[in-house]
Design a protein around this motif. Sequence first.
Motif, PDB file in Angstrom:
ATOM      1  N   GLU A  36       0.824  -1.056  -0.109  1.00  0.00           N
ATOM      2  CA  GLU A  36       0.146   0.071  -0.112  1.00  0.00           C
ATOM      3  C   GLU A  36       0.844   1.192  -0.042  1.00  0.00           C
ATOM      4  N   ALA A  37       0.615   2.108  -1.025  1.00  0.00           N
ATOM      5  CA  ALA A  37       1.283   3.496  -1.088  1.00  0.00           C
ATOM      6  C   ALA A  37       0.701   4.355  -0.917  1.00  0.00           C
ATOM      7  N   ASN A  38       1.004   5.401  -0.033  1.00  0.00           N
ATOM      8  CA  ASN A  38       0.361   6.675   0.179  1.00  0.00           C
ATOM      9  C   ASN A  38       1.528   7.782   0.737  1.00  0.00           C
ATOM     10  N   GLU A  39       1.013   8.824   0.924  1.00  0.00           N
ATOM     11  CA  GLU A  39       1.671   9.947   1.450  1.00  0.00           C
ATOM     12  C   GLU A  39       2.901   9.754   2.353  1.00  0.00           C
ATOM     13  N   SER A  40       2.506   8.694   3.218  1.00  0.00           N
ATOM     14  CA  SER A  40       3.270   8.418   4.501  1.00  0.00           C
ATOM     15  C   SER A  40       4.349   7.353   3.912  1.00  0.00           C
ATOM     16  N   GLY A  41       4.371   6.801   2.935  1.00  0.00           N
ATOM     17  CA  GLY A  41       5.355   5.925   2.432  1.00  0.00           C
ATOM     18  C   GLY A  41       4.784   4.365   2.121  1.00  0.00           C
ATOM     19  N   LEU A  42       5.237   3.305   2.158  1.00  0.00           N
ATOM     20  CA  LEU A  42       4.921   2.160   1.883  1.00  0.00           C
ATOM     21  C   LEU A  42       4.677   1.234   3.099  1.00  0.00           C
ATOM     22  N   SER A  43       3.465   0.338   3.044  1.00  0.00           N
ATOM     23  CA  SER A  43       3.239  -0.618   4.057  1.00  0.00           C
ATOM     24  C   SER A  43       2.980  -1.865   3.109  1.00  0.00           C
ATOM     25  N   LEU A  44       4.060  -2.882   3.675  1.00  0.00           N
ATOM     26  CA  LEU A  44       3.809  -4.180   3.013  1.00  0.00           C
ATOM     27  C   LEU A  44       3.329  -5.073   4.097  1.00  0.00           C
ATOM     28  N   SER A  45       2.525  -5.989   3.705  1.00  0.00           N
ATOM     29  CA  SER A  45       1.885  -7.127   4.575  1.00  0.00           C
ATOM     30  C   SER A  45       1.763  -8.417   3.885  1.00  0.00           C
ATOM     31  N   ALA A  46       1.678  -9.443   4.726  1.00  0.00           N
ATOM     32  CA  ALA A  46       1.608 -10.755   4.319  1.00  0.00           C
ATOM     33  C   ALA A  46       0.642 -11.550   5.412  1.00  0.00           C
ATOM     34  N   PHE A  47      -0.182 -12.202   5.095  1.00  0.00           N
ATOM     35  CA  PHE A  47      -0.957 -13.001   5.785  1.00  0.00           C
ATOM     36  C   PHE A  47      -1.435 -14.498   5.560  1.00  0.00           C
ATOM     37  N   ASP A  48      -1.589 -15.353   6.091  1.00  0.00           N
ATOM     38  CA  ASP A  48      -2.195 -16.612   5.638  1.00  0.00           C
ATOM     39  C   ASP A  48      -3.088 -17.386   6.622  1.00  0.00           C
TER      40      ASP A  48
END
Length: 380
Positions: A36-48
């Motif tokens: 997820e990219a927004n004005e704050s930077g990047l958020s990277l996630s993984a979930f199973d």
Amino acid sequence: MRFHVNRDVFSEAVSFVVKLLPQRNPQPILAGVLIEANESGLSLSAFDYEASARTTIEATVDEPGTILVHGRLLSEIASRLPNAPIQVSVDDDGGIALSCGSARFTLASMPVQEYPAIPEVSGESGLVPAEDFGTAIAQVAFAASRDDVTPVLTGVQLEVTGQQLSLVATDRYRVALREIPWDGAAEESASALVPARTLQEVGKTFAHGGDISIAFSGSGDREIIAFTAGNKTVTSLLIKGNFPPVRRLFPEQTEHHAVVNTAELAEAVRRVSLVLDRSAPLRFSFGTDGVTMDASGGEQARASETVDAHLVGDDVTLGLNPQYLLEALTAVKSEFVRITFTSSDNANKLSPVLITSQTSVDKAGADTFKYLLQPNLLLR
């Protein structure tokens, strides 16, 4: 979507979030990494559905947006890119374009709308020293069972009592226990049975410096625990079931014990056990002259070695699983090890040995780590 990001920062972030994903997932969508990219930077996630990992990093975001891309492939690509800024964008046809220096990749996007929501944690939390927590996990998690037939034994029990956090694991043949400081509400009491595999990854990732925040959240079938340090968070679904009351198995300290140099004993065990048949116990004879290890295996192979030991009490001969003992000697993390011979009310049952740290021949260690090992029957 379009963003620019430092190559090393991006590669480390992707590597972190994919570590907890299983090598093979029956649901292809769960092999993805959500970016997820927004004005704050990047958020990277993984979930199973069992465990999740999330991190945030700085990036220059030209066009905000969200993409889902195959995690392990992206991690392998990112780790091999040249030392230059990475640019990621979404093509008109929905494909994901990645460029770095002269390298160009086009990756298939996965449907974001089908990806499950990452768990949010809102429960009470406390702090533990990261280095202590990482060491404690390494000292305990190996004793958890690897047999899924009994799921509760594949986890590590975390228990908060006052200003102390304890970690306990068992596979029925041994019990490992470690206690570390807990900085939380004094009256707080909580417990969580965490899959050993997940906890080991947490220990490796968060072990270096600072504090780790641990939060308990959820209810019913969706009880989770969250570990947060810096910009990284890992959550895990708890194992349902009652962990066996193994604490009561630890005896009061007795004076019948032997103190041995840890490294010398470990090296001798490794050498002598080379001739043992698989799963056969190693014979240990503790006496005034030291501890003698004897082994006999197939092809008439035999081995014997004696190591100096300071014995208090009567001579003892018993059989121990050499691998289980070696794992304990690795976990003790002290120059000397104290092997205490416990007693039992049942004359027909072998009593376990208690393994603890020892600063010197005469001085006990901090005693925050305890390892109980059940002896094996020896064939005469």
